[in-house]
Write a protein that holds these residues in place. Structure first.
Motif, PDB file in Angstrom:
ATOM      1  N   PHE A   6      -6.991   9.506  -9.976  1.00 18.47           N
ATOM      2  CA  PHE A   6      -6.023  10.192  -9.122  1.00 18.47           C
ATOM      3  C   PHE A   6      -4.580   9.966  -9.574  1.00 18.47           C
ATOM      4  O   PHE A   6      -3.650  10.159  -8.786  1.00 18.47           O
ATOM      5  CB  PHE A   6      -6.197   9.743  -7.672  1.00 18.47           C
ATOM      6  CG  PHE A   6      -7.538  10.094  -7.090  1.00 18.47           C
ATOM      7  CD1 PHE A   6      -7.907  11.422  -6.900  1.00 18.47           C
ATOM      8  CD2 PHE A   6      -8.448   9.106  -6.762  1.00 18.47           C
ATOM      9  CE1 PHE A   6      -9.145  11.753  -6.375  1.00 18.47           C
ATOM     10  CE2 PHE A   6      -9.688   9.425  -6.235  1.00 18.47           C
ATOM     11  CZ  PHE A   6     -10.043  10.754  -6.040  1.00 18.47           C
TER      12      PHE A   6
ATOM     13  N   ARG B  94      -1.280  11.877  -8.363  1.00 15.21           N
ATOM     14  CA  ARG B  94      -1.485  12.479  -7.038  1.00 15.21           C
ATOM     15  C   ARG B  94      -1.361  11.455  -5.915  1.00 15.21           C
ATOM     16  O   ARG B  94      -1.504  11.806  -4.740  1.00 15.21           O
ATOM     17  CB  ARG B  94      -2.875  13.132  -6.986  1.00 15.21           C
ATOM     18  CG  ARG B  94      -3.065  14.252  -7.993  1.00 15.21           C
ATOM     19  CD  ARG B  94      -4.519  14.683  -8.071  1.00 15.21           C
ATOM     20  NE  ARG B  94      -5.017  15.154  -6.794  1.00 15.21           N
ATOM     21  CZ  ARG B  94      -6.310  15.392  -6.538  1.00 15.21           C
ATOM     22  NH1 ARG B  94      -7.222  15.149  -7.481  1.00 15.21           N
ATOM     23  NH2 ARG B  94      -6.692  15.832  -5.359  1.00 15.21           N
ATOM     24  N   ILE B  95      -1.106  10.187  -6.258  1.00 18.81           N
ATOM     25  CA  ILE B  95      -0.980   9.146  -5.246  1.00 18.81           C
ATOM     26  C   ILE B  95       0.460   9.114  -4.747  1.00 18.81           C
ATOM     27  O   ILE B  95       1.407   9.011  -5.539  1.00 18.81           O
ATOM     28  CB  ILE B  95      -1.391   7.778  -5.812  1.00 18.81           C
ATOM     29  CG1 ILE B  95      -2.872   7.808  -6.209  1.00 18.81           C
ATOM     30  CG2 ILE B  95      -1.138   6.677  -4.791  1.00 18.81           C
ATOM     31  CD1 ILE B  95      -3.371   6.514  -6.828  1.00 18.81           C
TER      32      ILE B  95
ATOM     33  N   HIS C 105      -3.493   3.283  -0.664  1.00 18.74           N
ATOM     34  CA  HIS C 105      -3.089   4.455  -1.442  1.00 18.74           C
ATOM     35  C   HIS C 105      -3.441   5.714  -0.665  1.00 18.74           C
ATOM     36  O   HIS C 105      -4.540   5.820  -0.115  1.00 18.74           O
ATOM     37  CB  HIS C 105      -3.798   4.490  -2.801  1.00 18.74           C
ATOM     38  CG  HIS C 105      -3.552   3.270  -3.641  1.00 18.74           C
ATOM     39  ND1 HIS C 105      -2.383   3.060  -4.326  1.00 18.74           N
ATOM     40  CD2 HIS C 105      -4.325   2.177  -3.886  1.00 18.74           C
ATOM     41  CE1 HIS C 105      -2.448   1.911  -4.973  1.00 18.74           C
ATOM     42  NE2 HIS C 105      -3.622   1.355  -4.715  1.00 18.74           N
TER      43      HIS C 105
ATOM     44  N   VAL D  89      -3.806   9.775  -1.255  1.00 20.51           N
ATOM     45  CA  VAL D  89      -3.949  10.776  -2.314  1.00 20.51           C
ATOM     46  C   VAL D  89      -3.579  12.143  -1.750  1.00 20.51           C
ATOM     47  O   VAL D  89      -4.119  12.571  -0.725  1.00 20.51           O
ATOM     48  CB  VAL D  89      -5.390  10.799  -2.864  1.00 20.51           C
ATOM     49  CG1 VAL D  89      -5.512  11.826  -3.994  1.00 20.51           C
ATOM     50  CG2 VAL D  89      -5.804   9.409  -3.352  1.00 20.51           C
TER      51      VAL D  89
ATOM     52  N   PHE E 124      -8.178   3.991   0.106  1.00 15.13           N
ATOM     53  CA  PHE E 124      -7.785   5.321  -0.354  1.00 15.13           C
ATOM     54  C   PHE E 124      -7.990   6.304   0.804  1.00 15.13           C
ATOM     55  O   PHE E 124      -9.082   6.393   1.366  1.00 15.13           O
ATOM     56  CB  PHE E 124      -8.613   5.764  -1.558  1.00 15.13           C
ATOM     57  CG  PHE E 124      -8.248   5.061  -2.836  1.00 15.13           C
ATOM     58  CD1 PHE E 124      -7.343   5.615  -3.724  1.00 15.13           C
ATOM     59  CD2 PHE E 124      -8.809   3.816  -3.139  1.00 15.13           C
ATOM     60  CE1 PHE E 124      -7.002   4.959  -4.899  1.00 15.13           C
ATOM     61  CE2 PHE E 124      -8.475   3.149  -4.312  1.00 15.13           C
ATOM     62  CZ  PHE E 124      -7.570   3.724  -5.203  1.00 15.13           C
TER      63      PHE E 124
ATOM     64  N   PHE F 257      -7.235  10.432   1.801  1.00 14.12           N
ATOM     65  CA  PHE F 257      -6.856  11.754   1.307  1.00 14.12           C
ATOM     66  C   PHE F 257      -6.129  12.506   2.416  1.00 14.12           C
ATOM     67  O   PHE F 257      -6.541  12.453   3.587  1.00 14.12           O
ATOM     68  CB  PHE F 257      -8.094  12.514   0.848  1.00 14.12           C
ATOM     69  CG  PHE F 257      -8.790  11.871  -0.323  1.00 14.12           C
ATOM     70  CD1 PHE F 257      -8.537  12.291  -1.618  1.00 14.12           C
ATOM     71  CD2 PHE F 257      -9.677  10.821  -0.129  1.00 14.12           C
ATOM     72  CE1 PHE F 257      -9.172  11.696  -2.699  1.00 14.12           C
ATOM     73  CE2 PHE F 257     -10.313  10.207  -1.200  1.00 14.12           C
ATOM     74  CZ  PHE F 257     -10.055  10.642  -2.491  1.00 14.12           C
TER      75      PHE F 257
END
Length: 295
Positions: A49, A52-53, A86, A88, A105, A107
């Motif tokens: 990724f 895109r983080i 993180h 994304v 993570f 999204f």
């Protein structure tokens, strides 16, 4: 007979209880080994990724970090891990996961379904609960039995290896992963209640998830229970969670749901027609402009 007796002895010797739910399960993977696999997967995921983080000072990252920090005291011994958060930038992906060792993570596609910080806490507590229960270690431990089962099915019924694997997955692997998902829902619900997040938000989350994804595969073919069944199970756990919520004195705590809405609005202030999510000004004292994790 010797192999069977030996295998049965190994199985019984390595039975243990899952924290909180006390379910008995087979596990031969230590927490340290589980974390080592998590470290390898973490590096690969960062590369996957890359670009895109969102940065550490983005409102989404700050929001997710706040929720994780608030949940950590309820994780038992995991609070001392090296936690990293993180987010994304992937509006189309409604997902989040937490790797062994505390690598988070999220999204961006799941944030509108969360609705507020309580909803986000429902998602994150579920994902963290997989680590509390050491589900990754359990899956690795069961792998050898699934392979053996597939081989036996292929020999006994004289079918191809791929069909044997499919049957083993259908009757052994998939039911176990669905059990883990429901277990993580249960543990996560208690975690969020202990952290003074409204446990009712978890049931509401799965109602919204069902509305956002009306089409889903049959449960027996999926690694996850259906959205409806997950909500139904959570509703059954709610009395226990509400009791913990009250025991912690959470009814008197002011839960700042508005900060979620503020973060969402701030992230949308971009040039008309652009999908880029703007960044907030860097925090004072930051030594690395490329630092994209919260902690």
């Amino acid at each position: 007979m010797v192999v069977g007796a030996g295998g049965g002895g190994i199985y019984i010797y390595n039975l243990e209880e899952v924290p909180v739910t006390h379910r008995r399960r087979f596990n031969i993977i230590s927490p340290e080994t589980e974390k080592s696999f998590g470290v390898q997967a973490y590096d690969q995921t960062l590369q996957q990724f890359q670009g895109r983080i969102l940065p550490a000072d983005h409102p989404y990252t700050q929001m997710v970090g706040r929720v994780v920090e608030r949940l950590l005291p309820a994780t038992g011994g995991l609070a001392g891990d090296e936690w990293r958060v993180h987010v994304v930038d992937s509006p189309e992906e409604q997902n989040a996961f937490v790797m062994p060792g505390g690598k988070v993570f999220v999204f961006t596609g799941i944030l509108p379904i969360c609705g507020d910080e309580d909803g986000l806490a429902a998602v994150l507590s579920h994902e963290i609960a997989h680590n509390v229960a050491h589900h990754a270690a359990e899956r690795m431990s069961r792998g050898a039995f699934v392979i053996l089962t597939a081989a036996l099915i292929s020999m006994v019924f004289d079918v191809g290896g791929q069909l044997g694997n499919t049957i083993a997955d259908l009757f052994f692997s998939l039911p176990n992963t669905r059990t883990q998902e429901l277990e993580a829902d249960h543990i996560g619900l208690l975690m969020m209640a202990e952290s003074c997040y409204d446990p009712q938000s978890a049931a509401n989350l799965w109602s919204r998830m069902k509305e956002a994804n009306p089409q889903e595969p049959p449960q027996f073919l999926s690694t996850h229970p259906s959205h409806y069944n997950r909500r139904d199970a959570i509703v059954k756990y709610l009395p226990e969670a509400r009791e913990k919520f009250e025991d912690k004195g959470c009814s008197a705590v002011n839960v700042h749901r508005g900060s979620f809405i503020d973060a969402y609005k701030a992230s949308q202030r971009s040039t008309k027609g652009s999908r880029q999510i703007p960044m907030m000004p860097s925090r004072q004292g930051s030594q690395d402009d490329d630092d994209d994790d919260f902690f």
